[in-house]
Design a protein around this motif. Structure first.
Motif, PDB file in Angstrom:
ATOM      1  N   UNK A 214      -0.685   0.709   0.105  1.00 44.15           N
ATOM      2  CA  UNK A 214       0.227   1.549  -0.674  1.00 44.15           C
ATOM      3  C   UNK A 214      -0.497   2.418  -1.694  1.00 44.15           C
ATOM      4  N   UNK A 215      -1.545   1.886  -2.352  1.00 38.52           N
ATOM      5  CA  UNK A 215      -2.228   2.721  -3.339  1.00 38.52           C
ATOM      6  C   UNK A 215      -3.042   3.822  -2.671  1.00 38.52           C
ATOM      7  N   UNK A 216      -3.583   3.543  -1.470  1.00 37.44           N
ATOM      8  CA  UNK A 216      -4.308   4.585  -0.725  1.00 37.44           C
ATOM      9  C   UNK A 216      -3.357   5.716  -0.321  1.00 37.44           C
ATOM     10  N   UNK A 217      -2.185   5.338   0.159  1.00 38.25           N
ATOM     11  CA  UNK A 217      -1.169   6.334   0.526  1.00 38.25           C
ATOM     12  C   UNK A 217      -0.768   7.162  -0.685  1.00 38.25           C
ATOM     13  N   UNK A 218      -0.543   6.502  -1.816  1.00 39.21           N
ATOM     14  CA  UNK A 218      -0.115   7.196  -3.033  1.00 39.21           C
ATOM     15  C   UNK A 218      -1.171   8.179  -3.515  1.00 39.21           C
ATOM     16  N   UNK A 219      -2.423   7.757  -3.450  1.00 41.27           N
ATOM     17  CA  UNK A 219      -3.532   8.618  -3.875  1.00 41.27           C
ATOM     18  C   UNK A 219      -3.619   9.850  -2.986  1.00 41.27           C
ATOM     19  N   UNK A 220      -3.528   9.664  -1.688  1.00 41.70           N
ATOM     20  CA  UNK A 220      -3.597  10.797  -0.764  1.00 41.70           C
ATOM     21  C   UNK A 220      -2.405  11.729  -0.953  1.00 41.70           C
ATOM     22  N   UNK A 221      -1.208  11.182  -1.062  1.00 42.04           N
ATOM     23  CA  UNK A 221      -0.011  12.008  -1.236  1.00 42.04           C
ATOM     24  C   UNK A 221      -0.105  12.819  -2.524  1.00 42.04           C
ATOM     25  N   UNK A 222      -0.526  12.165  -3.604  1.00 38.21           N
ATOM     26  CA  UNK A 222      -0.645  12.859  -4.890  1.00 38.21           C
ATOM     27  C   UNK A 222      -1.695  13.963  -4.823  1.00 38.21           C
ATOM     28  N   UNK A 223      -2.810  13.686  -4.165  1.00 35.73           N
ATOM     29  CA  UNK A 223      -3.884  14.685  -4.058  1.00 35.73           C
ATOM     30  C   UNK A 223      -3.423  15.902  -3.265  1.00 35.73           C
ATOM     31  N   UNK A 224      -2.758  15.668  -2.145  1.00 35.28           N
ATOM     32  CA  UNK A 224      -2.308  16.776  -1.300  1.00 35.28           C
ATOM     33  C   UNK A 224      -1.241  17.619  -1.993  1.00 35.28           C
ATOM     34  N   UNK A 240       3.075  -3.242  -6.029  1.00 30.72           N
ATOM     35  CA  UNK A 240       3.280  -2.039  -5.223  1.00 30.72           C
ATOM     36  C   UNK A 240       3.050  -0.784  -6.061  1.00 30.72           C
ATOM     37  N   UNK A 241       2.535   0.266  -5.406  1.00 31.12           N
ATOM     38  CA  UNK A 241       2.385   1.585  -6.021  1.00 31.12           C
ATOM     39  C   UNK A 241       2.945   2.609  -5.036  1.00 31.12           C
ATOM     40  N   UNK A 242       3.710   3.568  -5.540  1.00 35.60           N
ATOM     41  CA  UNK A 242       4.225   4.615  -4.659  1.00 35.60           C
ATOM     42  C   UNK A 242       4.265   5.952  -5.403  1.00 35.60           C
ATOM     43  N   UNK A 243       4.240   7.064  -4.648  1.00 36.20           N
ATOM     44  CA  UNK A 243       4.237   8.392  -5.269  1.00 36.20           C
ATOM     45  C   UNK A 243       5.640   8.965  -5.422  1.00 36.20           C
ATOM     46  N   UNK A 290       5.664   5.498   1.360  1.00 35.20           N
ATOM     47  CA  UNK A 290       5.396   5.480   2.806  1.00 35.20           C
ATOM     48  C   UNK A 290       6.512   4.774   3.560  1.00 35.20           C
ATOM     49  N   UNK A 291       7.334   4.004   2.843  1.00 33.81           N
ATOM     50  CA  UNK A 291       8.472   3.336   3.478  1.00 33.81           C
ATOM     51  C   UNK A 291       9.659   4.283   3.651  1.00 33.81           C
ATOM     52  N   UNK A 292       9.613   5.469   3.018  1.00 28.27           N
ATOM     53  CA  UNK A 292      10.727   6.418   3.070  1.00 28.27           C
ATOM     54  C   UNK A 292      10.585   7.356   4.266  1.00 28.27           C
ATOM     55  N   UNK A 293      11.681   7.610   4.932  1.00 27.22           N
ATOM     56  CA  UNK A 293      11.687   8.518   6.077  1.00 27.22           C
ATOM     57  C   UNK A 293      11.989   9.958   5.668  1.00 27.22           C
ATOM     58  N   UNK A 294      12.376  10.136   4.420  1.00 25.30           N
ATOM     59  CA  UNK A 294      12.669  11.472   3.894  1.00 25.30           C
ATOM     60  C   UNK A 294      12.417  11.447   2.391  1.00 25.30           C
ATOM     61  N   UNK A 296      13.044  11.150  -1.260  1.00 27.05           N
ATOM     62  CA  UNK A 296      14.214  10.573  -1.908  1.00 27.05           C
ATOM     63  C   UNK A 296      14.774   9.386  -1.156  1.00 27.05           C
ATOM     64  N   UNK A 297      13.986   8.797  -0.262  1.00 26.09           N
ATOM     65  CA  UNK A 297      14.434   7.612   0.463  1.00 26.09           C
ATOM     66  C   UNK A 297      14.587   6.425  -0.478  1.00 26.09           C
ATOM     67  N   UNK A 298      15.147   5.300   0.001  1.00 23.23           N
ATOM     68  CA  UNK A 298      15.402   4.131  -0.857  1.00 23.23           C
ATOM     69  C   UNK A 298      14.120   3.598  -1.501  1.00 23.23           C
ATOM     70  N   UNK A 299      14.255   3.118  -2.742  1.00 23.77           N
ATOM     71  CA  UNK A 299      13.149   2.467  -3.428  1.00 23.77           C
ATOM     72  C   UNK A 299      12.980   1.047  -2.918  1.00 23.77           C
ATOM     73  N   UNK A 300      11.748   0.545  -3.035  1.00 26.60           N
ATOM     74  CA  UNK A 300      11.560  -0.886  -2.887  1.00 26.60           C
ATOM     75  C   UNK A 300      12.076  -1.526  -4.168  1.00 26.60           C
ATOM     76  N   UNK A 301      12.875  -2.567  -4.047  1.00 26.78           N
ATOM     77  CA  UNK A 301      13.628  -3.110  -5.189  1.00 26.78           C
ATOM     78  C   UNK A 301      12.746  -3.958  -6.097  1.00 26.78           C
TER      79      UNK A 301
END
Length: 311
Positions: A214-224, A240-243, A290-294, A296-301
């Protein structure tokens, strides 16, 4: 006697006067045209009372159109001038990039859709936030100025949503950031860190295989996102970490809500609401996990523990 060129004031009034019943028809149409932008401005700036069936907004619309219709009837003899001034204003905005015909249509469409489809908000309680874990390692790993990151982001914007048109210029960058989201999340493969360690991959490292945790995904998403002008931030929860991406205020949310659900991700968002956070300044941030399909998808609770914003 006051004269306008060769015409007296009385003659000028007779020239611009419109005979019945056309004057009543024009007054009604003009009342409706004036009401729409005024109603949009009021809707965007007045507190939402959240009455059932949006009755507060219906009453507001009826009140505005009644007042405008009353005023125009009193100024019946100046109806033609009112028509000309109104359309000159919109033509000027259309030609010179201000508030024009397309802006009226876009704002009204987004507003009406948002009134019938409310996104799902969550507030972040700033006083409860803790220091962000591995903050400086993560900041160094977000290589938004690396040519490889920039090239990947540009590739995504050319691959997705390139032909989407008809929205305000300020949403152009957000649409491109959603293209980056679509490219990354449609290809991302989750891979855990080595056992017993918290491995933090750089954006370029994750870019090679589009894999990581999750942190690798967040870092890449934020960078892009940062590489093409967007404003991302990372959210830390327990384990957990998410962007997230900054989209603006309530008015922007209405437009983005329509954009995501009706234009960019209609299949993915079917029967779903947008999930977002509101920060202490009233700014709105959409989930890009990365769990969201769009977007604004649902948060992990999980309770939010920290936030790291990349200005």
């Amino acid at each position: 006697m006051i004269k306008f060129g060769n015409l007296s004031y009385q003659q000028l009034k007779e020239k611009i006067r419109i005979d019945s019943p056309w004057d009543s028809i024009i007054i009604f149409i003009l009342s409706l045209l004036f009401t729409i932008p005024i109603f949009i401005i009021c809707h965007q700036n007045l507190i939402d009372i959240k009455w059932s069936l949006q009755l507060d907004r219906i009453f507001l619309f009826l009140l505005i159109i009644f007042l405008i219709h009353f005023i125009l009837k009193k100024l019946r003899k100046l109806t033609l001038i009112s028509v000309v001034l109104y359309f000159l204003f919109l033509i000027f905005g259309t030609v010179f990039g201000g508030y024009g015909f397309n802006s009226v249509f876009e704002d009204y469409r987004s507003m009406v859709y948002a009134m019938s489809d409310n996104p799902y908000p969550q507030d972040i309680i700033v006083s409860k936030l803790l220091p962000f874990p591995n903050k400086y390692k993560i900041l160094n790993a977000i290589e938004y100025d690396n040519p490889k990151v920039r090239s990947f982001s540009i590739m995504a914007t050319n691959k997705h949503f390139k032909e989407v048109k008809g929205f305000k210029n300020e949403y152009f960058t957000i649409i491109q950031c959603f293209a980056v989201f679509k490219e990354i999340n449609s290809r991302w493969h989750y891979v855990s860190d080595p056992k017993g360690s918290d491995y933090i991959a750089t954006a370029t490292e994750s870019l090679e295989y589009l894999s990581g945790d999750c942190d690798d995904h967040s870092i890449l998403m934020a960078a892009c996102i940062r590489s093409i002008g967007g404003t991302p931030r990372l959210i830390h929860t327990k384990g957990h970490i998410y962007p997230e991406i900054y989209i603006g205020n309530k008015t922007d949310l209405e437009a983005i809500n329509y954009l995501i659900k009706k234009v960019l991700f209609p299949r993915e968002t079917m029967n779903n609401s947008l999930h977002y956070h509101i920060d202490e300044r009233g700014d709105i941030w959409l989930n890009l996990d990365y769990t969201a399909k769009f977007p604004g998808g649902p948060f992990m609770s999980e309770e939010i523990l920290g936030a790291l914003t990349l200005e």
